[in-house]
Design a protein around this motif. Structure first.
Motif, PDB file in Angstrom:
ATOM      1  N   ARG A  41       0.680  -1.441  -0.068  1.00 49.47           N
ATOM      2  CA  ARG A  41      -0.001  -0.199   0.002  1.00 49.47           C
ATOM      3  C   ARG A  41       0.977   1.146   0.164  1.00 49.47           C
ATOM      4  O   ARG A  41       0.465   2.433  -0.580  1.00 49.47           O
ATOM      5  N   ARG A  44       3.647   0.793  -3.385  1.00 49.78           N
ATOM      6  CA  ARG A  44       2.656   0.338  -4.556  1.00 49.78           C
ATOM      7  C   ARG A  44       3.474  -0.016  -5.844  1.00 49.78           C
ATOM      8  O   ARG A  44       3.447  -0.260  -6.910  1.00 49.78           O
ATOM      9  N   ARG A 151      -5.256   9.290 -10.744  1.00 47.94           N
ATOM     10  CA  ARG A 151      -5.535   8.218  -9.915  1.00 47.94           C
ATOM     11  C   ARG A 151      -4.519   8.062  -8.672  1.00 47.94           C
ATOM     12  O   ARG A 151      -5.126   7.831  -7.398  1.00 47.94           O
ATOM     13  N   GLN A 152      -3.320   8.027  -9.047  1.00 47.04           N
ATOM     14  CA  GLN A 152      -2.324   7.939  -7.987  1.00 47.04           C
ATOM     15  C   GLN A 152      -2.386   9.078  -6.819  1.00 47.04           C
ATOM     16  O   GLN A 152      -2.384   8.973  -5.706  1.00 47.04           O
ATOM     17  N   GLU A 155      -5.397   8.464  -4.625  1.00 45.68           N
ATOM     18  CA  GLU A 155      -5.180   7.461  -3.565  1.00 45.68           C
ATOM     19  C   GLU A 155      -4.183   8.021  -2.407  1.00 45.68           C
ATOM     20  O   GLU A 155      -4.644   7.848  -1.487  1.00 45.68           O
ATOM     21  N   GLU A 161     -11.118  10.611  -7.371  1.00 41.11           N
ATOM     22  CA  GLU A 161     -10.459  10.741  -8.352  1.00 41.11           C
ATOM     23  C   GLU A 161     -10.943  12.263  -8.950  1.00 41.11           C
ATOM     24  O   GLU A 161     -10.278  13.127  -9.419  1.00 41.11           O
TER      25      GLU A 161
END
Length: 184
Positions: A41, A44, A151-152, A155, A161
């Motif tokens: 997590r 990545r 997206r990253q 997160e 998003e």
């Protein structure tokens, strides 16, 4: 009062302290998924996460007395070590990436004044970014300076998003407005 996990931890810990490799194997089988999930997590990167898991269990095998069963469970202790190592890895990678990134744009093939103008423009953009509201600036920095995808960034920020995309669009609009006022 000790629960079943705490009692199992004490028994496994004592076995590992005594050099029982089977005890380490039992512990590994039981906690590998948790430790891997935490490392994955944060990093990545599965390969890096697997390396961190191996380091965590090797460290415990080499120094089992660094765990104090009176202060917590092996589960939480190993999870904490995995998380710290993963964060350290990410920070180290970020430092290396920053060190490799050029501070100024690559020199242009044209006259030297073009390079000076490009550096001045880059400085103005950085100043405009620094004046953005915190949450907008953070999204812009992750996406453009940190090289993250929408997206990253979402997160990492723990946001939807769409929210991150909106913040980036808003930030880019504010930067463009500010630069157009300065005639850049």
């Amino acid at each position: 009062m000790d629960g079943p996990d705490k009692t199992d931890d004490r028994v496994l810990h004592q076995r590992v302290v005594g050099g029982d490799e089977a005890a380490l194997g039992e512990l590994h089988d039981r906690l590998y998924p948790l430790v891997l999930a935490l490392a994955l997590r944060v990093t990545r990167d599965r390969s890096v996460a697997e390396d961190i898991v191996q380091e965590v269990f090797v460290t415990f095998w080499q120094r089992p007395l660094s765990f104090d069963p009176d202060r917590g469970t092996l589960r939480s202790w190993l999870a904490t070590i995995a998380h710290r190592r993963a964060v350290d890895h990410v920070r180290t990678e970020e430092r290396h990436r920053t060190a490799r990134a050029p501070l100024l744009p690559e020199p242009a093939a044209g006259p030297p004044e073009e390079g000076v103008l490009a550096a001045d423009e880059a400085a103005r953009v950085r100043r405009a970014v620094s004046r953005l509201p915190g949450e907008v600036r953070q999204a812009i920095e992750l996406a453009y300076y940190g090289g993250r995808t929408y997206r990253q960034a979402a997160e990492e920020l723990g946001l939807p998003e769409g929210t991150v995309k909106s913040r980036i669009r808003l930030g880019l609009r504010k930067i463009a407005d500010e630069l157009s006022e300065e005639e850049v």
